[in-house]
Structure formats: C-alpha cells, structure tokens
Design a protein around this motif. Structure first.
Motif, PDB file in Angstrom:
ATOM      1  N   ALA A 158     -31.275  22.617  -6.927  1.00 21.95           N
ATOM      2  CA  ALA A 158     -31.223  21.466  -7.831  1.00 21.95           C
ATOM      3  C   ALA A 158     -30.719  21.876  -9.213  1.00 21.95           C
ATOM      4  O   ALA A 158     -29.900  21.177  -9.829  1.00 21.95           O
ATOM      5  CB  ALA A 158     -32.601  20.819  -7.931  1.00 21.95           C
ATOM      6  N   SER A 159     -31.193  23.007  -9.716  1.00 24.05           N
ATOM      7  CA  SER A 159     -30.759  23.476 -11.040  1.00 24.05           C
ATOM      8  C   SER A 159     -29.281  23.831 -11.037  1.00 24.05           C
ATOM      9  O   SER A 159     -28.535  23.489 -11.976  1.00 24.05           O
ATOM     10  CB  SER A 159     -31.590  24.680 -11.464  1.00 24.05           C
ATOM     11  N   LYS A 160     -28.833  24.514  -9.989  1.00 21.65           N
ATOM     12  CA  LYS A 160     -27.411  24.884  -9.903  1.00 21.65           C
ATOM     13  C   LYS A 160     -26.542  23.635  -9.791  1.00 21.65           C
ATOM     14  O   LYS A 160     -25.472  23.542 -10.420  1.00 21.65           O
ATOM     15  CB  LYS A 160     -27.186  25.798  -8.716  1.00 21.65           C
ATOM     16  N   ALA A 161     -26.979  22.674  -9.028  1.00 25.47           N
ATOM     17  CA  ALA A 161     -26.207  21.442  -8.874  1.00 25.47           C
ATOM     18  C   ALA A 161     -26.137  20.675 -10.192  1.00 25.47           C
ATOM     19  O   ALA A 161     -25.092  20.117 -10.549  1.00 25.47           O
ATOM     20  CB  ALA A 161     -26.821  20.573  -7.784  1.00 25.47           C
ATOM     21  N   ALA A 162     -27.255  20.648 -10.911  1.00 24.84           N
ATOM     22  CA  ALA A 162     -27.272  19.946 -12.197  1.00 24.84           C
ATOM     23  C   ALA A 162     -26.273  20.557 -13.169  1.00 24.84           C
ATOM     24  O   ALA A 162     -25.617  19.843 -13.941  1.00 24.84           O
ATOM     25  CB  ALA A 162     -28.676  19.980 -12.791  1.00 24.84           C
ATOM     26  N   ARG A 163     -26.135  21.882 -13.114  1.00 24.75           N
ATOM     27  CA  ARG A 163     -25.181  22.542 -14.002  1.00 24.75           C
ATOM     28  C   ARG A 163     -23.735  22.233 -13.621  1.00 24.75           C
ATOM     29  O   ARG A 163     -22.820  22.384 -14.440  1.00 24.75           O
ATOM     30  CB  ARG A 163     -25.421  24.050 -14.000  1.00 24.75           C
ATOM     31  N   LYS A 164     -23.513  21.809 -12.381  1.00 17.41           N
ATOM     32  CA  LYS A 164     -22.159  21.479 -11.927  1.00 17.41           C
ATOM     33  C   LYS A 164     -21.768  20.030 -12.245  1.00 17.41           C
ATOM     34  O   LYS A 164     -20.612  19.643 -12.034  1.00 17.41           O
ATOM     35  CB  LYS A 164     -22.045  21.735 -10.420  1.00 17.41           C
ATOM     36  N   VAL A 165     -22.733  19.231 -12.703  1.00 15.19           N
ATOM     37  CA  VAL A 165     -22.400  17.870 -13.118  1.00 15.19           C
ATOM     38  C   VAL A 165     -21.634  17.953 -14.440  1.00 15.19           C
ATOM     39  O   VAL A 165     -22.140  18.462 -15.435  1.00 15.19           O
ATOM     40  CB  VAL A 165     -23.663  17.006 -13.263  1.00 15.19           C
ATOM     41  N   ASP A 166     -20.407  17.472 -14.423  1.00 19.73           N
ATOM     42  CA  ASP A 166     -19.525  17.584 -15.587  1.00 19.73           C
ATOM     43  C   ASP A 166     -19.563  16.283 -16.382  1.00 19.73           C
ATOM     44  O   ASP A 166     -19.165  15.221 -15.881  1.00 19.73           O
ATOM     45  CB  ASP A 166     -18.096  17.883 -15.117  1.00 19.73           C
ATOM     46  N   VAL A 167     -20.056  16.367 -17.631  1.00 21.14           N
ATOM     47  CA  VAL A 167     -20.225  15.185 -18.472  1.00 21.14           C
ATOM     48  C   VAL A 167     -19.230  15.245 -19.631  1.00 21.14           C
ATOM     49  O   VAL A 167     -19.121  16.264 -20.320  1.00 21.14           O
ATOM     50  CB  VAL A 167     -21.661  15.099 -19.032  1.00 21.14           C
ATOM     51  N   THR A 168     -18.504  14.150 -19.839  1.00 23.61           N
ATOM     52  CA  THR A 168     -17.570  14.035 -20.953  1.00 23.61           C
ATOM     53  C   THR A 168     -18.116  13.010 -21.945  1.00 23.61           C
ATOM     54  O   THR A 168     -18.559  11.926 -21.545  1.00 23.61           O
ATOM     55  CB  THR A 168     -16.181  13.587 -20.461  1.00 23.61           C
ATOM     56  N   TYR A 169     -18.081  13.375 -23.241  1.00 28.81           N
ATOM     57  CA  TYR A 169     -18.651  12.513 -24.277  1.00 28.81           C
ATOM     58  C   TYR A 169     -17.586  12.067 -25.279  1.00 28.81           C
ATOM     59  O   TYR A 169     -16.597  12.774 -25.527  1.00 28.81           O
ATOM     60  CB  TYR A 169     -19.710  13.253 -25.099  1.00 28.81           C
ATOM     61  N   GLU A 170     -17.845  10.930 -25.878  1.00 26.66           N
ATOM     62  CA  GLU A 170     -17.256  10.584 -27.171  1.00 26.66           C
ATOM     63  C   GLU A 170     -18.376  10.745 -28.189  1.00 26.66           C
ATOM     64  O   GLU A 170     -19.362  10.003 -28.145  1.00 26.66           O
ATOM     65  CB  GLU A 170     -16.725   9.150 -27.181  1.00 26.66           C
ATOM     66  N   GLU A 171     -18.231  11.725 -29.051  1.00 28.28           N
ATOM     67  CA  GLU A 171     -19.349  12.083 -29.935  1.00 28.28           C
ATOM     68  C   GLU A 171     -19.315  11.245 -31.212  1.00 28.28           C
ATOM     69  O   GLU A 171     -18.263  11.001 -31.803  1.00 28.28           O
ATOM     70  CB  GLU A 171     -19.291  13.574 -30.271  1.00 28.28           C
ATOM     71  N   TYR A 172     -20.511  10.803 -31.635  1.00 25.67           N
ATOM     72  CA  TYR A 172     -20.663  10.020 -32.856  1.00 25.67           C
ATOM     73  C   TYR A 172     -21.354  10.868 -33.928  1.00 25.67           C
ATOM     74  O   TYR A 172     -22.005  11.874 -33.621  1.00 25.67           O
ATOM     75  CB  TYR A 172     -21.529   8.778 -32.619  1.00 25.67           C
ATOM     76  N   ASP A 173     -21.253  10.419 -35.176  1.00 26.65           N
ATOM     77  CA  ASP A 173     -22.036  11.038 -36.243  1.00 26.65           C
ATOM     78  C   ASP A 173     -23.516  10.796 -35.978  1.00 26.65           C
ATOM     79  O   ASP A 173     -23.906   9.758 -35.415  1.00 26.65           O
ATOM     80  CB  ASP A 173     -21.656  10.455 -37.602  1.00 26.65           C
ATOM     81  N   ALA A 174     -24.332  11.739 -36.392  1.00 22.93           N
ATOM     82  CA  ALA A 174     -25.777  11.638 -36.168  1.00 22.93           C
ATOM     83  C   ALA A 174     -26.512  11.710 -37.499  1.00 22.93           C
ATOM     84  O   ALA A 174     -25.967  12.169 -38.513  1.00 22.93           O
ATOM     85  CB  ALA A 174     -26.239  12.770 -35.241  1.00 22.93           C
ATOM     86  N   VAL A 175     -27.756  11.263 -37.484  1.00 25.29           N
ATOM     87  CA  VAL A 175     -28.596  11.316 -38.676  1.00 25.29           C
ATOM     88  C   VAL A 175     -29.973  11.801 -38.260  1.00 25.29           C
ATOM     89  O   VAL A 175     -30.519  11.378 -37.239  1.00 25.29           O
ATOM     90  CB  VAL A 175     -28.657   9.932 -39.366  1.00 25.29           C
ATOM     91  N   PHE A 176     -30.552  12.725 -39.049  1.00 27.30           N
ATOM     92  CA  PHE A 176     -31.791  13.383 -38.650  1.00 27.30           C
ATOM     93  C   PHE A 176     -32.934  13.196 -39.650  1.00 27.30           C
ATOM     94  O   PHE A 176     -34.044  13.656 -39.401  1.00 27.30           O
ATOM     95  CB  PHE A 176     -31.530  14.885 -38.460  1.00 27.30           C
ATOM     96  N   ASP A 177     -32.679  12.538 -40.746  1.00 29.13           N
ATOM     97  CA  ASP A 177     -33.685  12.353 -41.788  1.00 29.13           C
ATOM     98  C   ASP A 177     -33.930  10.860 -41.976  1.00 29.13           C
ATOM     99  O   ASP A 177     -32.974  10.066 -42.023  1.00 29.13           O
ATOM    100  CB  ASP A 177     -33.205  12.985 -43.098  1.00 29.13           C
ATOM    101  N   THR A 178     -35.194  10.467 -42.094  1.00 21.51           N
ATOM    102  CA  THR A 178     -35.507   9.037 -42.185  1.00 21.51           C
ATOM    103  C   THR A 178     -34.935   8.397 -43.444  1.00 21.51           C
ATOM    104  O   THR A 178     -34.469   7.254 -43.406  1.00 21.51           O
ATOM    105  CB  THR A 178     -37.024   8.814 -42.130  1.00 21.51           C
ATOM    106  N   ALA A 179     -34.969   9.113 -44.565  1.00 26.24           N
ATOM    107  CA  ALA A 179     -34.425   8.546 -45.798  1.00 26.24           C
ATOM    108  C   ALA A 179     -32.924   8.319 -45.666  1.00 26.24           C
ATOM    109  O   ALA A 179     -32.391   7.282 -46.101  1.00 26.24           O
ATOM    110  CB  ALA A 179     -34.728   9.462 -46.978  1.00 26.24           C
ATOM    111  N   GLU A 180     -32.231   9.280 -45.052  1.00 31.82           N
ATOM    112  CA  GLU A 180     -30.795   9.126 -44.838  1.00 31.82           C
ATOM    113  C   GLU A 180     -30.505   8.025 -43.822  1.00 31.82           C
ATOM    114  O   GLU A 180     -29.526   7.285 -43.946  1.00 31.82           O
ATOM    115  CB  GLU A 180     -30.198  10.448 -44.362  1.00 31.82           C
ATOM    116  N   ALA A 181     -31.372   7.915 -42.813  1.00 31.81           N
ATOM    117  CA  ALA A 181     -31.134   6.938 -41.745  1.00 31.81           C
ATOM    118  C   ALA A 181     -31.186   5.503 -42.256  1.00 31.81           C
ATOM    119  O   ALA A 181     -30.529   4.616 -41.696  1.00 31.81           O
ATOM    120  CB  ALA A 181     -32.151   7.138 -40.627  1.00 31.81           C
TER     121      ALA A 181
END
Length: 813
Positions: A158-181
């Motif tokens: 299961a672990s080996k198969a999960a690593r073979k799942v190929d995921v492609t993303y469109e990445e967005y900007d992220a925010v990690f602080d509540t004041a900034e958010a």
C-alpha cells in the motif's frame, strides 16, 4: 475589528431577578444521592481500574487487533498533499493500480467517494461546525490534505503504491498567520459558496470562520471612567499559545467491512460512535439502520478522536476493494495531518480599584482553526466563556472571539477545549494586576472570585438570552488553602547563590460538567442468575477508567461488588444512545443515567425479595450482595433472587433497568494550581521543584482515578507551558514528524506532582460528583508564567516558556 450584525449580543438588559428565580440554590435531590463517607460502599473507594491488568499484560484488544478476524483484510495508505495551498489538476493512478497486490485506488472522482460537504467534528445534531470538508480533496489547503487512498494486500505494498500515485498541482499563495490571514489582500482559503452550515460572523473573504461578541454591563463606559479616576488602574496584557499534539499512544484506526447482512460495519477508535454513525449516514446516503459502529478499547483520545477522520476513507475503500479495509495512521500523520490544539492569541484589559475590586474585563481572542473548521466556533468561544466565570462578579465584561483559517493543519477538540488558552490569559493577567497594585495575588483572587451560592452569568456571555448558572458547590477557598500550604507559599527560602531566585506562582481553574442542555446519556442494566449484572452504556471509556466508575455507581445502588458489574464496550447496534466521551460529561451525565437504571433494577429486586422474605418493599435495603429486611435483619442473596426471577414458580421476569439522563445543569469543578520554581537570572534556566494541584470535583467516586486524571493532565499542561509544540517551515511543511522531534517532557523532565482532592457535594451529580477530566490541564502555563514573574520580574506571555525567552527578557529589562 468590525462586528457583524448577526454576532451582536441581545440589546436588552439582563433581568437579574428573573434569572435568579429560575436558578434557585435549592435542588430537589434524591435522599439516596446524599451519602456520608462512612455510608458509601463502593463509590469513593480506590477500586482498581477494571482494565488495568489487561492493558499492562497486552491482553486488551484495540481496533487494530481485530484485523486477525478478517483473513481477506486489505491495508490502506492515504496520499496526502505535499503543498500548503492549491488545486489538484491531475491524478495519475495507473502505475499504482498496475502493481500486484493492489486492490483499489480511490480519488475524488471515484464513484465510491462521496462528493458532498461535511464536518469531521463529532458534535451533536445539527453540528455547530461548518460543513467545509470533502472525503478526498481536489482543492488542498494544508500539507497533509487527503487526495487519494490505496487498498492493498499489506502495508508495504500500500505504501509503495501510494508513492506511485502521481499528483499534479496548480499551486496558490498560502498564509500561515492569523493576523496576515485577515488582511484584505491575503490569499482566500475558502469560497463561502462551497461551505454549508456557515457560522455566525463568518467572513470567508477575510478567512474568518466565525466571529462572536458578548457583553455584560458597559465596558467602554468603565474604561472611560478610568481615564479620569486616579483610584482606577487599567492593565493590558497579551498572550499566545502554539499548536499542541494530543500524542495519543494508539493512532487513529478504523476497520470497515460489510457484514453478513450486507450492512456497513466499522470497528473504530472513536470517542463518538453514535455521532460517527449519523455523520456517515449523511455522507454516504446510507440509512442509519444499515450502519454499525463498534468501539473497542481506546488507547487515549484527549479529544483527538472526537472527530470522523479515518472512517469515511475506510468505508469508501472497503466498497471499492470489495473487502474489509483497515486504515491506520502513522505517527507522522498524527502530528500534522489529523487534529491538534489550536493556537490562540488573547488580549485582555481590565479596570481595577485601588483596593483590588474588578470593575471591568475586556477580552479578545483570535484562534487559528487551520485549514478547516471543525470545532472552530465552539472552541474559540470557550477561550472566554470557560475562564471568565471565575470572576463573574465583575460588573462589566466583554468577550470577542474570532476563529480564523490559515494554511496550517486542522485544529480540533483537545482536552480543555479552549480553556487552557483562556486561563493563561485570565490568570496571568490577574497576577499582572496584583503586581501593579502591589497586592498579594492570592488575596486579589480571593477578593473577586466566584463562590458557592453565586449566580454565574459570565459563562453565558455569548448567549442571546438571559442566562445564569447557580453554583451549588464550590471548594475554591479550600483548594487555595490546601494548595498554598502544600507548595509552601509562605515559607519560600531563597538560594544562597545570588543569581538564583525562587518563587511560587498560582492560578485558579474552572471547567464544566458536560454541555448544558446539549447532552444525553442512557444506560441499560440486566441481572444474571448468579447475582451479577451486565451494564451497557453508549459512553466511551477512552482510558481514564469511566467503565470502572460506572460499575461502582451501579454497584452502590444494587448492593453488589463492582467486579460483579460487567460493563460492555460501546456498540451502536447494542448500546443505548450516548453523545460520547467529551466535554467532561461521562461521569456527570452517563453516570446519572447508570444510577437511574440501577435504581429501576433495584425496584425489581425488591419485588422478588419482598415475596421471598414476606416483607413489604418499604422495609428492604441492599447490602453486601443481598437484599436485607431492615425490620428483621433477614436477607436473601442477589444470586437467590437471580434464580428465582428467571426460574421461579410464582412470577418470572428478567431483573433489568433502563434510563436516560439529560440536564440543563453543568456544575463547574474548581481547582487551584501552584508551581514552585527557581530561575537563574544569568542564563534564564529554571528548575520546577513541585507542581501542586488541588481540585474540587464534588465527590471523588474513585480517588485513584481522580489522582490519575490530575497527574496526566498536569503533564499535558506542563508540556503546553514548556514544549515547543508543532512547528512549520516558511512553506508550511511540518518540522515535527515523530516523537523524537516533538518537545514532550519525558519521565526525567517531569517535575514532581502533588494532587490534592477537595471534596464537596454537588446535588445535581451522581452521588455528589462533578467532572475532573479536563480541569487540571488549565493551570500550569499561567502558574509557571506567574512564578517566573515573581522570581525574576519578567513576564513570558507567549508559550512556551524557555530559558532563551527569559534571558532575552532579562536583557531587555
């Protein structure tokens, strides 16, 4: 911060007389609920935890142990997002599906995977949390979001198969602080149109999940008055707490399969079997009658398992693979992909007279919900409404709470449920007030604190109706006195070395016993021929010994030995309904249902004993495994009644009892935390000599278990005060991947603990009991911060308290 109209409190002034009248001090308590210590047979006794030997010998069966019952079991592995924010544009599962031993791979597009919003929060119906989750997600919002899942022959495949799942993303900007958010130009994490059951005050364009305000009196007028009065002091403080992990020994585990009747059966390490069943029914469009949730022994929960986290994936995979599937999380997933204590920033202002009387408290809390919203509004509200009742006499109180989304892991329920964050602010602030006014911090608290007979209105500050909670039991004065004496508050001797400084700090604590008006527990008890009993409840023992206490309550009523009351694990097909194990409710709510059910069974005992002894039922009592005539002293054993009831010639009936319990009451337990510390002013290093905690939990139904709760909670509270918590890099990647990375105190790091039980009698609880599970977790951060402040004159308000922070503060002083 703007205040949305829907979050504003009721404009009408509270009718104090009406609230007083509807919350009388007198309580219609059953006479058998009031037992002096020498009258108690099984409650208040140090009965051994019923599963203690099974746990230490390895004989106890947890969810994962049931795998051996399924020869065709498949193991699962979840594919999780490795970016903090974005959209999955493509998932290629072909390589994984082509592997030998792979039974199924599911993605958001798989027919077995529901595509509807839900909440993972295991709360009552309708859920007070937004429906903002999908089982598998195309829009990912933190590192750890589940994207796909694999079922295979074993974990390695299961672990080996999960690593073979190929995921492609469109990445967005992220925010990690509540004041900034909350800034207008911050990345927007949720689209409001995609969220159902939105919360009061939400503003998703500003990443605000919920916003609430409440006020008693006129806070602005109190502060305005203070500007022109020299005898009024204004104090302002700020406080901060980090992410904290539950660190449960047993990871989240679920086995899902179809039974012989083609029903969905889930064996799961859940604190809320009935809530989970209801939520799965909604999510998968399956009738409740076709879902069974069984809860085996749980290796601790602390709130982490008050959520539906592994069950939906297990159920979807079992359908796709057409076989039983086990989902068992890794320790790494436990730390960043599931649930944690939410960080909080709290600001507190006060107005106090020169004599130390509180005139106003103004509290603002901003909590970090992380990427999704389970428990977001309710925990944020608890940051204020849990600790503020300590000072409910204050005529002017305002509380504002905001739950904010970021691209960090999801926060959830955690022991204390917002109260630790709030207590740090309130009790740290009280010491700052004492320092500014040159008052003893204990005396300042004693002057303002709640006491028996008082009407608590502060816990209802966010309600839009008149509210009051009568305090019918309160041992705070005794807690303070005993804790003060045990820590040696008045006898501290300074070290000979001039750079070492010793001092004690303290903090008061308060919690609740269940959720008022929003709990239900039920119990069923039946008698065996030999005079033993089978007790079934829907409650969930998550480790503290709730089953043992339930047996003690039933045995007290029935005159049996606790070991002759066998408590069955919760199963939605068999057990009576129960909301589950959370909010410190099990002893107080389910315990009362057990007491009622046992009393019903006792009535049947008396019916049979009356015929056997030729005595009226009014003359009978239970004692030591028998029913006794109080008039003649003659008795008939429970075993004799058992055989007579089932095989007798005159009347045959199964001795049993059923009962439910719900209540608008939620009596608070109280506690006083003391910490003794020596601080090195040259390095900032500190040594904690002792942590004393005195608790009023009503009648301690099992003192050993109460002390165990105190000791475990103090360890968790000390971790919040001194550990680094869960940290992340600049991209939101988790830096804590296992216990070696997590700054949890070891046995060698843990300071000495001194638990003290102060017994009062709570008339609304079973045999006078209140709760104890959560309250001891609230006190160490403020008490330790206060101790450091008194020792070397610097305040550490952002947790953790470290030598580096103390040293830096001393350098800046």
């Amino acid at each position: 911060m703007s205040k949305p109209d829907e979050a504003m409190p009721d404009e009408e002034t509270t009718d104090t007389a009406k609230v007083e009248a509807t919350n009388p001090m007198e309580w219609d308590e059953a006479p058998n609920n009031q037992k002096s210590p020498d009258e108690r047979r099984t409650v208040s006794k140090r009965e051994e935890k019923d599963d203690a030997k099974k746990i230490v010998t390895g004989e106890a069966k947890y969810t994962a142990d049931y795998a051996r019952e399924f020869p065709d079991l498949a193991e699962a592995k979840v594919v999780r997002s490795d970016i903090a924010h974005g959209v999955v544009t493509d998932i290629d599962t072909s390589a994984a599906e082509a592997m030998d031993g792979v039974y199924a791979v599911v993605t958001p597009d798989s027919p077995e995977v529901p595509d509807k919003p839900y909440t993972s929060a295991g709360q009552s119906y309708p859920e007070p949390s937004p429906w903002d989750l999908r089982v598998l997600r195309e829009r990912v919002r933190f590192v750890g979001d589940p994207i796909a899942a694999v079922a295979a022959e074993d974990k390695d495949i299961a672990s080996k198969a999960a690593r073979k799942v190929d995921v492609t993303y469109e990445e967005y900007d992220a925010v990690f602080d509540t004041a900034e958010a909350m800034k207008p130009d911050a990345p927007q994490i949720h689209d409001a149109d995609d969220v159902e059951n939105r919360q009061p005050g939400e503003s998703y364009e500003r990443n605000i999940e919920a916003h609430m305000t409440g006020e008693i009196g006129d806070v602005d007028a109190a502060f305005a008055k203070a500007e022109d009065r020299e005898d009024l002091t204004v104090t302002e403080t700020e406080w901060e707490t980090p992410y904290q992990s539950h660190c449960v020994p047993e990871p989240h585990t679920t086995i899902a399969h179809r039974d012989e009747d083609n029903r969905h059966h889930l064996i799961s390490s859940t604190q809320v079997p009935y809530h989970t069943r209801r939520q799965l029914s909604h999510l998968f469009d399956v009738p409740i009658r076709d879902i069974q949730v069984s809860k085996p022994r749980i290796g601790a929960g602390f709130g982490s398992k008050q959520g539906m986290l592994t069950e939906p994936i297990a159920m979807a995979l079992a359908e796709a693979a057409d076989r039983p599937v086990r989902v068992e999380t890794t320790r790494r997933e436990e730390f960043h992909a599931l649930r944690n204590r939410r960080p909080a920033r709290v600001r507190l202002r006060s107005v106090v007279t020169e004599d130390g009387d509180l005139e106003a408290l103004d509290m603002e809390a901003v909590t970090n919900s992380g990427a999704y919203g389970p428990h977001g509004m309710t925990v944020a509200s608890a940051v204020g409404k849990k600790p503020l009742p300590l000072y409910t006499h204050t005529p002017n109180i305002r509380f504002e709470a905001t739950a904010v989304h970021t691209n960090l892991p999801v926060a959830g329920a955690f022991r204390g449920y917002g109260a630790p964050q709030g207590h740090l602010a309130v009790e740290g602030h009280m010491d700052e007030v004492a320092h500014e006014l040159d008052l003893d911090p204990v005396e300042l608290r004693s002057r303002n604190v709640i006491s028996e007979g008082d009407l608590d209105v502060a816990s209802g500050i966010l309600k839009d109706k008149e509210y009051g909670r009568r305090i019918r039991s309160c041992g705070l004065d005794e807690c303070i006195a005993e804790g003060r004496a045990a820590i040696g508050w008045d006898d501290i001797e300074q070290p000979d070395e001039g750079h070492l400084h010793r001092a004690c700090g303290m903090a008061l604590t308060i919690q609740s016993s269940g959720v008022p008006g929003d709990e239900l527990g039920a119990a069923h008890i039946k008698m065996n021929e030999d005079g033993s009993f089978i007790l079934q409840t829907g409650a969930v023992d998550i480790g503290p010994g709730a089953d043992t206490v339930m047996a003690q309550i039933a045995a007290e009523v029935l005159g049996a030995r606790p070991e002759d009351v066998l408590v069955q694990p919760s199963d939605t097909d068999i057990s009576p309904f129960d909301y589950g194990a959370y909010a410190s409710s099990t002893t107080y709510i389910t315990g009362q249902a057990v007491k009622k059910a046992a009393e019903e069974a006792r009535e049947m005992l008396f019916e049979f004993a009356s015929r056997l002894l030729d005595e009226p039922e009014s003359a009978l009592a239970v004692d030591d495994g028998a029913v006794v005539s109080e008039a003649t002293g003659e008795s008939v054993s429970l075993e004799e009644i058992g055989y007579e009831s089932m095989y007798g010639d005159e009347v045959r009936a199964h001795v049993m009892g059923d009962a439910s319990h719900c209540t608008e009451e939620s009596p608070p337990p109280f506690g006083a935390q003391f910490v003794d510390v020596t601080v090195n002013e040259e390095t900032g290093e500190f040594d904690v000599h002792n942590m004393v905690y005195a608790v009023d939990c009503g009648v301690a139904l099992n003192p050993d278990l109460v002390e165990g709760q105190i000791e475990g909670a103090l360890h968790m509270s000390y971790e919040l005060a001194t550990g680094d918590g869960i940290t992340f890099d600049a991209d939101g990647q988790p830096e804590v991947l296992g216990f070696r990375d997590y700054d949890m105190p070891t046995t060698g790091d843990q300071p000495p603990l001194t638990p003290i039980i102060v017994e009062t009698h709570e008339p609304t609880g079973p045999f006078g009991a209140k709760s104890v599970a959560e309250i001891p977790v609230n006190g160490v951060p403020p008490a330790l911060s206060n101790a450091v402040r008194r020792a070397v004159g610097v305040r550490i308000g952002d947790m953790p308290i470290t030598p580096e922070k103390i040293s830096a503060a001393l350098d800046d002083d």
